[in-house]
Design an enzyme around this catalytic site. Structure first.
Site: not given
Ligand SMILES: Nc1ncnc2c1ncn2[C@@H]1O[C@H](COP(=O)(O)OP(=O)(O)OP(=O)(O)O)[C@@H](O)[C@H]1O
Ligand SMILES: O=P(O)(O)OC[C@H]1O[C@](O)(CO)[C@@H](O)[C@@H]1O
Ligand SMILES: [Mg+2]
Length: 451
Positions: A155-156, A211, A254, A256, A367-370
């Site tokens: 990111r960033g 998402d 997850m 957002r 994070y275990a999902i994505r």
């Protein structure tokens, strides 16, 4: 937003003058129920009432250009150096897309050089532009067996002009950006900077997000693998809650701004009693509030299972001073408060005060999902998106995303992908299915708050 045919036209770098290596195979192809010919288009809308509302002849209705190989292409494959970058959060299938791009570019088009930029768009900055991975069929042969992305991601913010310089210095004339809303935003800016300099570089987007919140795409790749994994956690928590007196199972997933993972994972197991998503506000207190509903479930059924999307109930956290207002991550995404923690605490306190002895099982698989590998369905989907992306690039499309729309692969102008967010419609049939599955349909929706 009403879209017209002209809003859906994609940009071309110029006339296609080269014979495609696939031209012989395409010569006799016509549109059929299973194929859309290169000159044909795919309708934006698909109901009689929506189409009738336009009052236009079929050829003037809003429609997308069909994706797929063209008989004539823009780039001479011998002159092409391709670049690939993956950006934003991880998603199942990233490696499948990279692998598909590399295989299609090399095997079908005989492109000799493919450069993988490392760690997202950061890899296109002056500091990192030379630290790349040479992508060959050998290098990518087995990468789909692992989750994540061999290129890394980040990111960033980055400067568009600096990234254009990197493309020029590395001799890239075709760039594939695999990213979410942020990545597509960055790719759109990059394409605009390329256009402003009059350069002959194609930028093709492969939209990505677990998402499932990008519009103009049936469902984003990897989403199915992600919600299948999420569903396993719902099963675990249900088993735990059912085995405990006054059991409370909570799974935070997850999402957002969009509750698709929560909805689909809940439907996949049909074990949730309550599903909370960002699109449907809810109250904690009051006769129709969440706490009273939880208590009713526990008293009648012995336990309750709640699936909550991370973006749900942020207003409740804000009211309690539990949200750092305006806080964002490096990419400018809002940082959320912990709705799972608030539910755990308030439910425990409420049930204890009501004379029950709750046992709370709370899982935040995060994070275990994505990070999982793509399932077979998503692998096929990723490969076909990759094929479509390569065909689009070789035919000189730019500022264009490849997506599947109403089961056809099409080209979408990149700015449309970032024009708004795909969300669960509280009046739509997905949310209705969730209410049906959780036994809330037909009742007054007690978790909805009047606004
Ligand atoms: N509005 C924007 N304009 C230009 N670049 C942006 C914008 N938003 C994000 N980016 C850049 O795009 C990259 C990816 O963005 P981000 O981290 O938001 O992930 P994403 O692509 O939206 O993926 P996901 O939502 O799946 O995590 C980052 O390098 C970020 O700086
Ligand atoms: O911790 P990270 O990498 O910023 O990612 C978290 C976010 O990524 C998303 O999957 C969107 O990319 C959100 O649902 C989630 O909150
Ligand atoms: Mg994003």
């Amino acid at each position: 937003m009403t879209l017209h045919l002209d809003d859906l036209r994609v940009r071309h770098l110029g006339e296609c003058r080269h014979d495609s290596p696939l031209s012989a195979m395409l010569a006799a192809k016509r549109t059929s129920p299973h194929y859309v010919a290169e000159g044909d288009r795919v309708l934006l809308e698909d109901t009689v009432s929506m189409l009738a509302e336009h009052g236009l002849p079929p050829e003037d209705l809003p429609s997308f250009e069909a994706a797929g190989p063209r008989r004539k292409i823009y780039f001479d494959p011998a002159q092409v150096t391709a670049g690939i970058v993956t950006c934003g959060g991880l998603c199942p299938g990233l490696n499948d897309v990279i692998r598909g791009l590399v295989q299609e570019l090399t095997v079908q088009y005989d492109v000799k050089r493919i450069v993988g930029f490392r760690n997202g768009l950061r890899g296109l900055t002056a500091r990192h532009r030379d630290d790349t991975i040479e992508l060959t069929p050998d290098r990518v042969r087995d990468i789909h067996n692992a989750g994540g992305t061999i290129l890394g991601s980040s990111r960033g913010a980055q400067d568009a002009e600096e990234m254009v310089d990197s493309l020029l210095l590395r001799g890239i004339n075709v760039l594939f950006v695999i990213g979410g809303d942020g990545g597509m935003n960055a790719a759109t800016n990059l394409a605009a900077a390329i256009r402003a300099r009059g350069l002959d570089i194609a930028v093709i987007g492969v939209p990505k997000t677990i998402d499932n919140d990008l519009p103009y795409t049936d469902q984003s790749f990897g989403f199915q693998s992600a919600f299948a994994q999420a569903a396993n956690f719902i099963s675990s928590v249900s088993i735990e809650a059912a085995a405990s007196p006054d059991g409370i199972g909570i799974v935070k997933l997850m999402g957002r701004h969009s509750g698709f993972i929560a909805c689909y994972a809940s439907l996949a197991r049909n074990a949730a009693d309550i599903v909370l998503i960002p699109e449907v506000p809810f109250a904690l207190e009051g006769e129709d509030g969440l706490l009273a509903r939880v208590e009713r479930h526990v008293r009648s059924k012995g336990f309750v299972v709640i699936v909550v999307a991370e973006g749900a109930g942020q207003d409740l956290l804000a009211e309690r001073g539990l949200l750092e207002g305006g806080a964002t991550d490096a990419s400018g995404n809002a940082k959320l408060g912990d709705i799972g923690g608030l539910l755990r605490e308030t439910i425990t306190a409420h049930l204890t005060a009501a004379g029950l002895a709750p046992t709370v099982r709370y899982i935040d698989p995060s994070y275990a999902i994505r990070s999982v590998t793509a399932n077979a369905y998503d692998s096929v989907y990723c490969l076909r998106l990759a094929h479509a992306a390569v065909h689009a690039a070789m035919a000189g499309r730019t500022e264009t995303a490849v997506v599947r729309w109403r089961r056809r692969f099409v080209h979408v102008p990149m700015p449309l992908i970032i024009s708004h967010r795909n969300q669960v419609d509280p009046d739509g049939d997905l949310w209705m299915s969730v209410l049906e599955a959780t036994g809330h349909l037909g009742q007054q929706q007690p978790l909805l708050v009047e606004r």
